[in-house]
Design an enzyme around this catalytic site. Structure first.
Site, PDB file in Angstrom:
ATOM      1  N   THR A 142      39.483  42.095  43.799  1.00 21.94           N
ATOM      2  CA  THR A 142      38.176  41.871  43.157  1.00 21.94           C
ATOM      3  C   THR A 142      37.092  41.833  44.242  1.00 21.94           C
ATOM      4  O   THR A 142      37.392  41.866  45.437  1.00 21.94           O
ATOM      5  CB  THR A 142      38.147  40.550  42.364  1.00 21.94           C
ATOM      6  OG1 THR A 142      38.351  39.466  43.275  1.00 21.94           O
ATOM      7  CG2 THR A 142      39.222  40.524  41.287  1.00 21.94           C
ATOM      8  N   HIS A 201      38.467  28.090  40.957  1.00 21.33           N
ATOM      9  CA  HIS A 201      39.530  28.715  41.760  1.00 21.33           C
ATOM     10  C   HIS A 201      39.807  27.882  43.012  1.00 21.33           C
ATOM     11  O   HIS A 201      38.972  27.083  43.439  1.00 21.33           O
ATOM     12  CB  HIS A 201      39.131  30.127  42.192  1.00 21.33           C
ATOM     13  CG  HIS A 201      39.274  31.146  41.110  1.00 21.33           C
ATOM     14  ND1 HIS A 201      38.269  31.427  40.213  1.00 21.33           N
ATOM     15  CD2 HIS A 201      40.321  31.949  40.764  1.00 21.33           C
ATOM     16  CE1 HIS A 201      38.677  32.360  39.366  1.00 21.33           C
ATOM     17  NE2 HIS A 201      39.912  32.696  39.669  1.00 21.33           N
ATOM     18  N   HIS A 202      40.949  28.181  43.623  1.00 16.53           N
ATOM     19  CA  HIS A 202      41.380  27.538  44.873  1.00 16.53           C
ATOM     20  C   HIS A 202      40.333  27.704  45.991  1.00 16.53           C
ATOM     21  O   HIS A 202      39.497  28.621  45.950  1.00 16.53           O
ATOM     22  CB  HIS A 202      42.720  28.140  45.319  1.00 16.53           C
ATOM     23  CG  HIS A 202      42.675  29.632  45.511  1.00 16.53           C
ATOM     24  ND1 HIS A 202      42.408  30.209  46.722  1.00 16.53           N
ATOM     25  CD2 HIS A 202      42.840  30.658  44.638  1.00 16.53           C
ATOM     26  CE1 HIS A 202      42.416  31.525  46.606  1.00 16.53           C
ATOM     27  NE2 HIS A 202      42.674  31.830  45.338  1.00 16.53           N
ATOM     28  N   SER A 236      41.925  46.290  37.061  1.00 13.96           N
ATOM     29  CA  SER A 236      41.510  45.168  36.222  1.00 13.96           C
ATOM     30  C   SER A 236      41.269  43.961  37.119  1.00 13.96           C
ATOM     31  O   SER A 236      42.105  43.650  37.973  1.00 13.96           O
ATOM     32  CB  SER A 236      42.577  44.813  35.181  1.00 13.96           C
ATOM     33  OG  SER A 236      42.167  43.641  34.501  1.00 13.96           O
ATOM     34  N   ALA A 237      40.154  43.286  36.915  1.00 15.20           N
ATOM     35  CA  ALA A 237      39.851  42.085  37.692  1.00 15.20           C
ATOM     36  C   ALA A 237      40.760  40.934  37.273  1.00 15.20           C
ATOM     37  O   ALA A 237      40.818  39.909  37.956  1.00 15.20           O
ATOM     38  CB  ALA A 237      38.393  41.696  37.494  1.00 15.20           C
ATOM     39  N   ASN A 238      41.440  41.107  36.149  1.00  9.34           N
ATOM     40  CA  ASN A 238      42.374  40.067  35.715  1.00  9.34           C
ATOM     41  C   ASN A 238      43.525  40.726  34.970  1.00  9.34           C
ATOM     42  O   ASN A 238      43.320  41.343  33.928  1.00  9.34           O
ATOM     43  CB  ASN A 238      41.685  39.033  34.840  1.00  9.34           C
ATOM     44  CG  ASN A 238      42.538  37.794  34.686  1.00  9.34           C
ATOM     45  OD1 ASN A 238      43.675  37.884  34.220  1.00  9.34           O
ATOM     46  ND2 ASN A 238      42.024  36.651  35.098  1.00  9.34           N
ATOM     47  N   MET A 239      44.728  40.586  35.529  1.00  3.48           N
ATOM     48  CA  MET A 239      45.895  41.293  34.987  1.00  3.48           C
ATOM     49  C   MET A 239      46.614  40.462  33.918  1.00  3.48           C
ATOM     50  O   MET A 239      47.666  40.865  33.451  1.00  3.48           O
ATOM     51  CB  MET A 239      46.887  41.604  36.114  1.00  3.48           C
ATOM     52  CG  MET A 239      46.328  42.479  37.208  1.00  3.48           C
ATOM     53  SD  MET A 239      46.302  44.205  36.704  1.00  3.48           S
ATOM     54  CE  MET A 239      45.519  44.941  38.138  1.00  3.48           C
ATOM     55  N   LYS A 262      39.510  31.207  47.961  1.00  2.00           N
ATOM     56  CA  LYS A 262      39.025  32.439  47.308  1.00  2.00           C
ATOM     57  C   LYS A 262      37.746  32.913  47.987  1.00  2.00           C
ATOM     58  O   LYS A 262      36.818  32.128  48.209  1.00  2.00           O
ATOM     59  CB  LYS A 262      38.773  32.192  45.810  1.00  2.00           C
ATOM     60  CG  LYS A 262      38.345  33.467  45.083  1.00  2.00           C
ATOM     61  CD  LYS A 262      38.439  33.333  43.584  1.00  2.00           C
ATOM     62  CE  LYS A 262      37.944  34.589  42.873  1.00  2.00           C
ATOM     63  NZ  LYS A 262      38.712  35.801  43.206  1.00  2.00           N
TER      64      LYS A 262
HETATM   65  P1  NAD Z   1      45.036  36.648  50.243  1.00  2.00           P
HETATM   66  O1  NAD Z   1      43.926  36.466  51.217  1.00  2.00           O
HETATM   67  O2  NAD Z   1      46.069  35.592  50.106  1.00  2.00           O
HETATM   68  O3  NAD Z   1      45.814  38.026  50.549  1.00  2.00           O
HETATM   69  C1  NAD Z   1      45.184  39.243  50.899  1.00  2.00           C
HETATM   70  C2  NAD Z   1      46.111  39.982  51.857  1.00  2.00           C
HETATM   71  O4  NAD Z   1      45.575  41.296  52.067  1.00  2.00           O
HETATM   72  C3  NAD Z   1      46.173  39.291  53.238  1.00  2.00           C
HETATM   73  O5  NAD Z   1      47.538  39.119  53.629  1.00  2.00           O
HETATM   74  C4  NAD Z   1      45.428  40.249  54.178  1.00  2.00           C
HETATM   75  O6  NAD Z   1      45.973  40.262  55.491  1.00  2.00           O
HETATM   76  C5  NAD Z   1      45.640  41.582  53.454  1.00  2.00           C
HETATM   77  N1  NAD Z   1      44.579  42.563  53.740  1.00  2.00           N
HETATM   78  C6  NAD Z   1      43.235  42.363  53.646  1.00  2.00           C
HETATM   79  N2  NAD Z   1      42.581  43.493  53.991  1.00  2.00           N
HETATM   80  C7  NAD Z   1      43.539  44.413  54.289  1.00  2.00           C
HETATM   81  C8  NAD Z   1      43.497  45.761  54.710  1.00  2.00           C
HETATM   82  N3  NAD Z   1      42.333  46.377  54.941  1.00  2.00           N
HETATM   83  N4  NAD Z   1      44.679  46.428  54.898  1.00  2.00           N
HETATM   84  C9  NAD Z   1      45.871  45.805  54.720  1.00  2.00           C
HETATM   85  N5  NAD Z   1      45.965  44.494  54.329  1.00  2.00           N
HETATM   86  C10 NAD Z   1      44.819  43.825  54.117  1.00  2.00           C
HETATM   87  O7  NAD Z   1      44.331  36.922  48.843  1.00  2.00           O
HETATM   88  P2  NAD Z   1      44.984  36.833  47.376  1.00  2.00           P
HETATM   89  O8  NAD Z   1      44.751  35.466  46.818  1.00  2.00           O
HETATM   90  O9  NAD Z   1      46.359  37.404  47.411  1.00  2.00           O
HETATM   91  O10 NAD Z   1      43.988  37.806  46.576  1.00  2.00           O
HETATM   92  C11 NAD Z   1      43.849  39.172  46.940  1.00  2.00           C
HETATM   93  C12 NAD Z   1      42.843  39.834  46.021  1.00  2.00           C
HETATM   94  O11 NAD Z   1      43.346  39.851  44.674  1.00  2.00           O
HETATM   95  C13 NAD Z   1      41.483  39.103  45.940  1.00  2.00           C
HETATM   96  O12 NAD Z   1      40.459  40.068  45.846  1.00  2.00           O
HETATM   97  C14 NAD Z   1      41.598  38.290  44.642  1.00  2.00           C
HETATM   98  O13 NAD Z   1      40.369  37.979  44.064  1.00  2.00           O
HETATM   99  C15 NAD Z   1      42.375  39.288  43.796  1.00  2.00           C
HETATM  100  N6  NAD Z   1      43.087  38.726  42.630  1.00  2.00           N
HETATM  101  C16 NAD Z   1      43.112  39.504  41.522  1.00  2.00           C
HETATM  102  C17 NAD Z   1      43.837  39.089  40.412  1.00  2.00           C
HETATM  103  C18 NAD Z   1      43.922  40.007  39.213  1.00  2.00           C
HETATM  104  O14 NAD Z   1      44.528  39.628  38.196  1.00  2.00           O
HETATM  105  N7  NAD Z   1      43.352  41.220  39.286  1.00  2.00           N
HETATM  106  C19 NAD Z   1      44.504  37.863  40.419  1.00  2.00           C
HETATM  107  C20 NAD Z   1      44.456  37.088  41.581  1.00  2.00           C
HETATM  108  C21 NAD Z   1      43.751  37.539  42.701  1.00  2.00           C
END
Ligand code: NAD
Length: 252
Positions: free
Chosen positions: A81, A136-137, A103-106, A140
């Protein structure tokens, strides 16, 4: 399915790896910029064949991700997101040549919430003010959440694009305008995600809430989305939970 996990060391990446394996699928590569062994740091160094990439990283990973998808013609599930308008344009452009699911939320629940609030907006009409509160935590990065924006857009669509978004309120002149939808971000602890949509009328309030108790719910949705992309065999297109749910209701 043979799945590449982009963002494999992250909170979501770990949950998606677990779900991929639980559902009898294979993780053929773990990609993360922080990886030291058992994987690669960037997708361009990934030389295994896969049926789909599942991405939960950050918007900064987008260019590399789309380059990989276009070069290898591998479909991608975009769970990240915080994309800007220009990122969204790049995604739309790439989807003309490769199948993408975003999807911003799966979670199933939030996508049902989206439909419920559109219905409530139409039934309650102009007399009710609407405010969205998301929690959120503490780690985020983006605010407001992609889901809060998804819910705002759904409401704005229901009101034929006549609403504006206001993020938080601060100052001496914050009286509410009837056409605005307030979005408020609460941060703290380890909360995976709570979204409340409040309809505030004269002497009555209706609140619809979705609360994710675990990231597993998003991981399950992402793996389902990956399966959807593989099953449709589409060579291009931008798909969403709406497409997945309507196809599920047709066949189940
Ligand atoms: P996080 O910070 O725990 O994990 C992100 C990971 O991606 C990290 O390990 C980081 O090293 C890696 N990363 C970042 N940029 C990178 C790059 N350019 N190349 C390779 N690796 C890279 O974050 P998270 O809590 O796992 O969330 C990740 C994303 O997912 C956020 O944008 C969050 O908002 C989104 N999210 C979406 C949903 C959904 O349902 N769509 C649900 C939860 C979180």
């Amino acid at each position: 399915m043979r799945v590449i996990i982009n963002g494999a060391l992250g909170r979501m990446g770990k949950a998606v790896i677990a779900r991929t394996l639980e559902t009898g699928n294979r993780v053929v590569a773990k990609v993360d910029r922080m990886i030291e062994d058992d994987g690669v740091a960037v997708l361009s160094n990934c030389d295994v064949e896969a049926d789909v990439v599942i991405d939960f990283t950050s918007p900064s990973a987008l260019d590399e991700l789309l380059l990989y998808a276009l070069k290898t013609k591998t479909p991608v599930v975009l769970g990240t997101t915080g994309y800007t308008d220009s990122d969204l344009q790049k995604i739309a452009e790439a989807s003309k040549q490769v199948a993408l699911f975003k999807s911003a939320n799966m979670s199933l629940g939030v996508n049902v919430l989206k439909k419920l609030i559109q219905k409530a907006a139409v039934l309650l009409g102009e007399d009710f003010d609407i405010e969205i509160i998301e929690t959120h935590h503490s780690q985020k990065k983006d605010a407001p959440s992609g889901t809060a924006l998804l819910l705002y857009n759904a409401l704005n669509d229901a009101f034929h694009l006549t609403r504006t978004q206001v993020h938080g309120r601060d100052g001496a002149e914050c009286k509410r305008h009837p056409k605005e939808i307030g979005i408020h971000a609460v941060r703290g602890g380890t909360v995976p995600g709570i979204h409340e949509v409040c309809f505030l009328g004269a002497n009555e309030t209706l609140t619809l809430t979705h609360s994710a108790q675990s990231r597993d719910v998003f991981a399950a949705g992402a793996v389902r989305a990956a399966q959807y992309l593989c099953d449709t065999k589409a060579s291009s297109g931008l798909f969403s939970m709406e497409d997945l749910l309507s196809s599920a209701y047709k066949t189940e």
